[in-house]
Scaffold this active site. Structure first.
Site, PDB file in Angstrom:
ATOM      1  N   SER A   5      -9.669   1.380   2.933  1.00 22.98           N
ATOM      2  CA  SER A   5      -8.884   2.212   2.025  1.00 22.98           C
ATOM      3  C   SER A   5      -7.784   1.463   1.280  1.00 22.98           C
ATOM      4  O   SER A   5      -7.237   1.986   0.328  1.00 22.98           O
ATOM      5  CB  SER A   5      -8.231   3.353   2.812  1.00 22.98           C
ATOM      6  OG  SER A   5      -7.297   2.826   3.751  1.00 22.98           O
ATOM      7  N   SER A  62      -9.663  -0.894   7.063  1.00 21.16           N
ATOM      8  CA  SER A  62      -9.130  -0.738   5.700  1.00 21.16           C
ATOM      9  C   SER A  62      -8.471  -1.961   5.089  1.00 21.16           C
ATOM     10  O   SER A  62      -8.153  -1.943   3.897  1.00 21.16           O
ATOM     11  CB  SER A  62      -8.138   0.426   5.663  1.00 21.16           C
ATOM     12  OG  SER A  62      -8.861   1.613   5.562  1.00 21.16           O
ATOM     13  N   LYS A  86       0.854  -1.198   0.000  1.00 16.73           N
ATOM     14  CA  LYS A  86       0.000   0.000   0.000  1.00 16.73           C
ATOM     15  C   LYS A  86       0.886   1.243   0.000  1.00 16.73           C
ATOM     16  O   LYS A  86       1.910   1.276   0.702  1.00 16.73           O
ATOM     17  CB  LYS A  86      -0.897  -0.043   1.241  1.00 16.73           C
ATOM     18  CG  LYS A  86      -1.962   1.037   1.314  1.00 16.73           C
ATOM     19  CD  LYS A  86      -2.814   0.837   2.559  1.00 16.73           C
ATOM     20  CE  LYS A  86      -3.940   1.847   2.671  1.00 16.73           C
ATOM     21  NZ  LYS A  86      -4.786   1.640   3.860  1.00 16.73           N
TER      22      LYS A  86
END
Ligand code: GLN
Length: 433
Positions: A118, A142, A43
């Protein structure tokens, strides 16, 4: 060095897939495939040395970190290499990966739908078969949320068991680095590599345990009251959940129904604490230290370089914190959080908590316009975050071709046990899916 689970090996030669990134899964790519190594995706709020770390924000566009996250150093020692940095909601604030400065990631199951968030890009990179595992971050869901929308396992470890050094902070008291994969075997393998004390993160620690990986039947399972649940999740999720509960009861597992209030109350508590910590953590993005130096007026700068949701949270956080008295919103939230944490940890002494992960399957790109309807996507994921306990999304079923998952969570430091119980539930109910 730990041996690899067999499933890892076949992926190392299929990296050309990453080059066809039609779904906007990656913000940047690192290198070509190496035959003998295990590729993984990261990420883009986790610091890497060779590619920019942008947090999907304009203010960090092109930013190269001077240091690397501990989790990456550990994985490299085990012959893993990062193939790219994945898309996310700006600064990990969101539940759909649409607030990225680089545009939304599209769901591999249906490109008209979001990936969840996310950590949407990381979930999608695993779901699309580009990499065998990916790292994300989970503050209020997330990792688990996009795992549900993309149909993969998503594991949030106990807060502190994995070093956060090199993870760009959002709400530090809940931030953890989590793992996506298609099998729990791989999740456990990656967890074993990245867990443990790190002198660069004073909140990290070791746990002495020798629980080996293997299916374990849970004794007791806490579930939300079915009549309340019917009002919260879509019908297809409700019906599947009901079947699972009945099946578990037939196996002589003690099923205990709990009120949904705990989740309903967790949402505002989570957002108040999150706003407060965000406004403090993001004060460093003042227009002076990061980003192009072409405007010295911080307020104007922030409007240009930070998106709407990020600015909303900074402002709300300033408000929440500026009350500064005993009955203030922040103080009330912290008080409720303590109560909630002890409830969840009490349950975990003899059972685990089982809920749907998301109230629905992936929704259409641009279909949720108001923040509250987006925040309600986190209905089941914020309670384990507030309590700091481990939680896993088990990919469960599909509705009209779109996946959804169920969440299991446990008590502080019961991570290995939780993975084993999740494996049992996953294998046991395979036939219903
Ligand atoms: N959706 C939640 C939020 O927007 C969780 C985000 C996260 O875990 N990073 O705050």
């Amino acid at each position: 060095m730990l041996g690899y689970p067999n499933d890892f090996i076949s992926f190392s030669k299929s990296l050309s897939l990453a080059r066809q990134d039609k779904n906007n899964i990656f913000i940047s790519l690192v290198c070509e495939a190496k035959d003998s190594s295990v590729p993984f995706a990261v990420k883009d709020n986790i610091c890497t040395l060779t590619t920019p770390t942008t947090c999907a924000s304009r203010i960090l566009d092109g930013y190269i970190s001077p240091y690397e996250a501990t989790v990456l150093t550990k994985l490299k020692k085990h012959d893993c290499f990062e193939v790219g940095k994945t898309n996310l909601d700006e600064f990990a604030m969101g539940t759909s990966s649409e607030t990225s400065f680089y545009g939304p990631s599209l769901n591999p199951w249906d490109p008209t739908k979001v990936c969840g968030g996310s950590s949407g890009g990381s979930a999608a990179s695993v779901a699309a078969g580009i990499v065998p595992f990916a790292l994300g971050s989970d503050t209020g869901g997330s990792v688990r949320h996009p795992a549900s929308f993309c149909g993969v396992f998503g594991f949030r470890p106990t807060w502190g068991r994995v070093s956060r050094y090199g993870l760009i902070s959002m709400a530090s008291s809940m931030d953890v680095i989590g793992i996506f994969s298609k099998t729990l075997n791989e999740v456990r393998w990656v967890f074993d590599v990245i867990k443990g004390f790190d002198r660069n993160d004073s909140t990290s620690y070791d746990v002495k345990e020798n629980i080996t990986f293997g299916s374990k039947k849970p004794k007791k399972v806490f579930v939300p009251k079915l009549k309340d649940l019917a009002k919260i999740v879509e019908l297809y999720i409700f019906e599947d959940f009901e079947i699972l509960i009945k099946d578990l009861a037939k196996e002589n597992i003690d099923i205990q129904e709990i009120e949904c209030d705990i989740f309903e109350n967790s949402l505002p508590v989570y957002y108040l604490i999150c706003y407060a910590e965000v406004s403090s953590n993001l004060s460093r993005f003042d227009g002076i230290r990061f980003g192009p130096k072409n405007n010295h007026h911080a307020d104007v700068w922030r409007k240009d370089s930070l998106g709407e949701e990020v600015r909303r949270r900074i402002l709300m956080g300033c408000h929440v914190l500026s009350e500064g008295h005993k009955e203030g919103l922040y103080e009330k939230a912290v008080h409720l959080r303590k109560h909630l944490s002890s409830t969840l940890n009490d349950w975990s002494k003899d059972g685990l908590l089982l809920t749907p992960t998301t109230p629905s399957v992936a929704f259409g790109i641009n279909s949720k316009k108001d923040p509250i309807s987006m925040y309600r996507q986190d209905f089941f994921t914020t309670a384990p975050s507030l309590a700091g306990v481990p939680a896993i999304n088990i990919p469960w079923n599909k509705y009209k071709g779109l996946p959804y998952g169920f969440q299991v969570s446990s008590g502080v430091d019961m991570d290995e046990n939780l993975i084993n119980e999740a494996l049992w539930i996953n294998n046991f109910s395979k036939w219903t899916r």
